[in-house]
Design an enzyme around this catalytic site. Structure first.
Site, short mmCIF file in Angstrom:
data_model
loop_
_atom_site.label_atom_id
_atom_site.label_comp_id
_atom_site.label_asym_id
_atom_site.label_seq_id
_atom_site.Cartn_x
_atom_site.Cartn_y
_atom_site.Cartn_z
N TYR A 142 12.06 37.49 3.19
CA TYR A 142 11.68 38.79 2.64
C TYR A 142 10.45 38.70 1.74
O TYR A 142 9.73 39.68 1.57
CB TYR A 142 12.83 39.39 1.83
N LYS A 187 20.91 27.53 8.75
CA LYS A 187 20.48 27.20 10.13
C LYS A 187 19.79 25.84 10.05
O LYS A 187 18.61 25.69 10.42
CB LYS A 187 19.56 28.31 10.64
N ASP A 219 24.53 31.44 13.41
CA ASP A 219 24.97 32.05 14.68
C ASP A 219 26.47 31.89 14.86
O ASP A 219 27.18 32.81 15.26
CB ASP A 219 24.19 31.49 15.88
N ASP A 243 21.61 39.66 4.88
CA ASP A 243 21.38 41.05 5.27
C ASP A 243 22.17 41.34 6.54
O ASP A 243 22.89 42.34 6.66
CB ASP A 243 19.88 41.28 5.49
N ASP A 247 26.17 43.34 6.97
CA ASP A 247 26.40 44.51 7.83
C ASP A 247 27.56 44.24 8.77
O ASP A 247 28.42 45.10 9.00
CB ASP A 247 25.15 44.84 8.67
#
Ligand code: IPM
Ligand code: MG
Length: 352
Positions: A142, A187, A219, A243, A247
């Site tokens: 970001y 990751k 993942d 983020d 969700d």
């Protein structure tokens, strides 16, 4: 006690849900003898329309001098053609950065009354679910260098050891007070910044022998969240991963409209907002679920004002309203469909 709260209503359904939250805080003030002073300031799309920029300097200044910031939501298609640095979302990112709010706490808790609203099968959902995602908020993709060149476009994911250490400490502290289990999500099989991230998390783990720690690749974590959400207690992860995963976690609860968040820095000042967006498609239609924002005020009472009893009262009132069958249109399942205002009144009536 007296507290100054900066209020950013924002765009779309932002003003409606913020109004609900302010009403709840006012009721808490009356009941418990506190005085909340609300200072309305602009950020996001409305700030662009009225001042030309997504975050006027005066807004940041008012926020900096407040005890807490309450935010509805920002953004909408109206501002989609603007360049990145002038988009409504940029205003939110600048507030997070300007106030040093590096730690984003996103609890995904399923209320008993909403069990059937979850898209997961009952045998996977079980009786309850209580996960917290701790998302790093002022670093990573970001805030890294981004741009365009002859070859294309790029964004940079960069983390310093200090940035990882402070979010890891926050996550271990939260995990310690909850179920005592932390899942680090990264990751590291591909990204160098994730390899540093994991090293630092492992180092901080040494300070918290009482917390068990495991690691998942992002993942896999996305898959595990729907396969077996009960394996999670507290999750810590980088900005973009958080983020996305928050969700996903929110939907386990039945609706993204239910989820609150707290963004914290080194001090007491925090920013409180629902995790949902501005939902311009339903703005002004009295359909918005105000509970994510109302529950955000509970987090404000808890983290910025240290008013645990009041925080529990708000959460209890929400729970009762749901138990009594009040449902905004986003909440599927048994119950009576009500408007934003009716839901807010139901919470207010149960706030004792
Ligand atoms: C969130 C939102 C924001 C984010 C947007 C509006 C910039 O999706 O708070 O999760 O990506 O952080
Ligand atoms: Mg988001």
């Amino acid at each position: 006690m007296k507290f100054n709260i900066a209020v950013i209503e924002g765009d779309g359904i932002g003003p409606e849900v913020t109004r609900a939250a302010v009403a709840v805080l006012e009721r808490v003030g009356e009941r418990y003898g506190h005085h909340f002073e609300f200072n309305y300031v602009l950020a996001g799309g409305r700030a662009i329309d009225e001042t030309g920029v997504p975050l006027p300097a005066s807004t940041l200044e008012v926020c900096q001098n407040s005890d807490a910031v309450l935010l509805g939501a920002v953004g909408g298609p109206k501002w989609d053609q603007l360049p990145g640095h002038l988009r409504p979302e940029k205003g939110l990112l600048q507030i997070r950065q300007g106030l040093g709010l590096f730690g984003n706490i996103r609890p995904a808790k399923v209320f008993k009354a909403l069990k059937e609203a979850s898209p997961l099968k009952p045998e996977i959902m079980g009786d309850s679910l209580d996960i917290v995602v701790i998302r790093e908020l002022t670093g990573g993709l970001y805030f890294g260098k981004r741009g365009r060149d002859e070859a294309g476009a790029y964004d940079t994911m960069r983390y310093s050891e200090a940035e990882v250490r402070r979010i890891a400490r926050l996550a271990f502290e939260v995990a310690k007070k909850r179920g005592g289990h932390l899942t680090n999500v990264d990751k590291m099989n591909v990204l160098e910044s994730s390899r540093l991230w994991r090293e630092v998390v492992l180092e901080v783990a040494g300070e918290y022998p009482e917390v068990t720690l495991n690691h998942q690749l992002v993942d896999n974590a996305a898959m595990q969240l729907v396969r077996d959400p009960h394996q999670f207690d507290t999750i810590v992860t980088a900005n973009l991963f958080g983020d996305i995963l928050s969700d996903e976690a929110s939907m386990l609860t039945g609706s993204i409209g239910m989820l609150p968040s707290a963004s914290l820095g080194e001090g007491r000042l925090g920013l409180y907002e629902p995790i949902h967006g501005s939902a311009p498609d339903i703005a002004g239609e009295h359909k918005a679920n105000p509970l994510g924002t109302i529950l955000s005020t509970a987090l404000m009472l808890r983290y910025s004002f240290d008013l645990e009893e009041e925080a529990l009262a708000v959460e209890g009132a929400v729970e009762k309203a749901l138990d009594d069958g009040y449902r905004t249109p986003d909440l599927k399942g048994l119950g009576r469909t009500v408007t934003t205002e009716e839901m807010t009144d139901a919470v207010l009536e149960r706030l004792v």
